[in-house]
Design an enzyme around this catalytic site. Structure first.
Site, PDB file in Angstrom:
ATOM      1  CB  ALA A  65       0.798  -1.429  -6.434  1.00 15.47           C
ATOM      2  N   GLY A 109      -1.882   0.550  -2.345  1.00 17.69           N
ATOM      3  CA  GLY A 109      -2.980  -0.215  -2.926  1.00 17.69           C
ATOM      4  C   GLY A 109      -3.662  -1.123  -1.928  1.00 17.69           C
ATOM      5  CD  GLU A 112      -5.178   3.433  -3.651  1.00 20.90           C
ATOM      6  OE1 GLU A 112      -5.556   4.410  -4.309  1.00 20.90           O
ATOM      7  OE2 GLU A 112      -4.199   2.729  -3.974  1.00 20.90           O
ATOM      8  CD  GLU A 132      -0.258   5.237  -2.771  1.00 22.02           C
ATOM      9  OE1 GLU A 132      -1.120   4.361  -2.923  1.00 22.02           O
ATOM     10  OE2 GLU A 132      -0.232   6.001  -1.758  1.00 22.02           O
TER      11      GLU A 132
END
Length: 258
Positions: A65, A109, A112, A132
């Site tokens: 992200a 992300g 994911e 993360e």
């Protein structure tokens, strides 16, 4: 229609969405993922498209992200705005088959998003991870859940608690990816798979996808019952009749998506 942060093409029943923020290693920002969500909404309604490919660059599928975009948020900002929800919902609820073609980094992300797709074909330079924890957060768009279902508790704990990356071969052994191919063969391999899927009956492919996904959300008995009912319903379609007739007549079927 032109897009600023993705590239979008379609050909022979297959659509390809390429994440295109090269200077940021395709970090997932709200504007880019809004474009992805918009395209997926259009493709959902496009009867000519039977399969979608989601990919990035040779160097990065998506390296996580956009931390600069997230840094100043407080709890209520994240809770009330829920910035991940729009694109999470767009990919998760997309009913047609969607393949992730991953080369380079698929981290945070990015990993994911790849796992939201129906399956992953990876280049031999791919790197997967959920780092993360090194930022004092954890995966927030399904990483702890999808990764655990894909690779098991022990490896998911290892990846999420240490933040380490695993290479393509480990990802293949662990069941995270379906295939690993040389980098220079990735796009051709994925496009071949997508064209093969797109050549099938679209409603049958959609029902097959739905049934496999149910396996993660229900008991074995309930899942088998769901499978049996959808299998039976396929005998009401023209494509089922055509498929079996073509097999008996030793010819290629001509599906009408009906």
């Amino acid at each position: 229609m032109s897009y600023e942060m993705i590239e979008f093409t379609r050909d022979a029943g297959v659509a390809k969405i390429r994440l295109n923020r090269p200077k940021a290693l395709n970090a997932l920002c709200n504007d880019m993922m809004a474009e992805v969500a918009q395209v997926l909404g259009e493709l959902e309604r496009d009867d000519a498209i039977g399969c979608v490919i989601l990919t990035g660059s040779d160097k990065a599928f998506a390296a996580g992200a956009d931390i600069k975009e997230m840094q100043e948020n407080q709890y209520l900002d994240i809770y009330q705005n829920d910035p991940f929800n729009t694109y999470h919902e767009a990919i998760e609820r997309f009913r047609k088959p969607i393949i992730a073609a991953v080369s380079g980094y698929a981290l945070g992300g990015g990993c994911e998003i790849a796992m939201m797709c129906d399956f992953i074909i990876a280049a031999d330079n791919a790197k997967f991870g959920q780092p993360e924890i090194t930022l004092a957060v954890m995966p927030g768009i399904g990483g702890t859940q999808r990764l655990t279902r894909a690779v098991g508790k022990s490896l998911a704990m290892d990846l999420c608690l240490t933040g380490r990356m695993m290479d393509a071969e480990e990802a293949l052994r662990s069941g995270l990816v379906a295939r690993v191919v040389p980098l220079d063969e990735l796009q051709d391999t994925v496009e071949e798979a997508a064209r093969k899927i797109a050549s099938m009956s679209l409603p049958i492919a959609m029902m097959t996808k739905e049934t496999i996904n149910v396996a993660f959300e229900t008991t074995l008995t309930q899942g088998i019952r769901f499978e049996r009912r959808l299998f039976q319903s396929m005998f009401s379609t023209e494509d089922q009749s055509e498929g079996m007739t073509a097999f008996i007549e030793k010819r290629q079927p001509h599906f009408k998506n009906k």
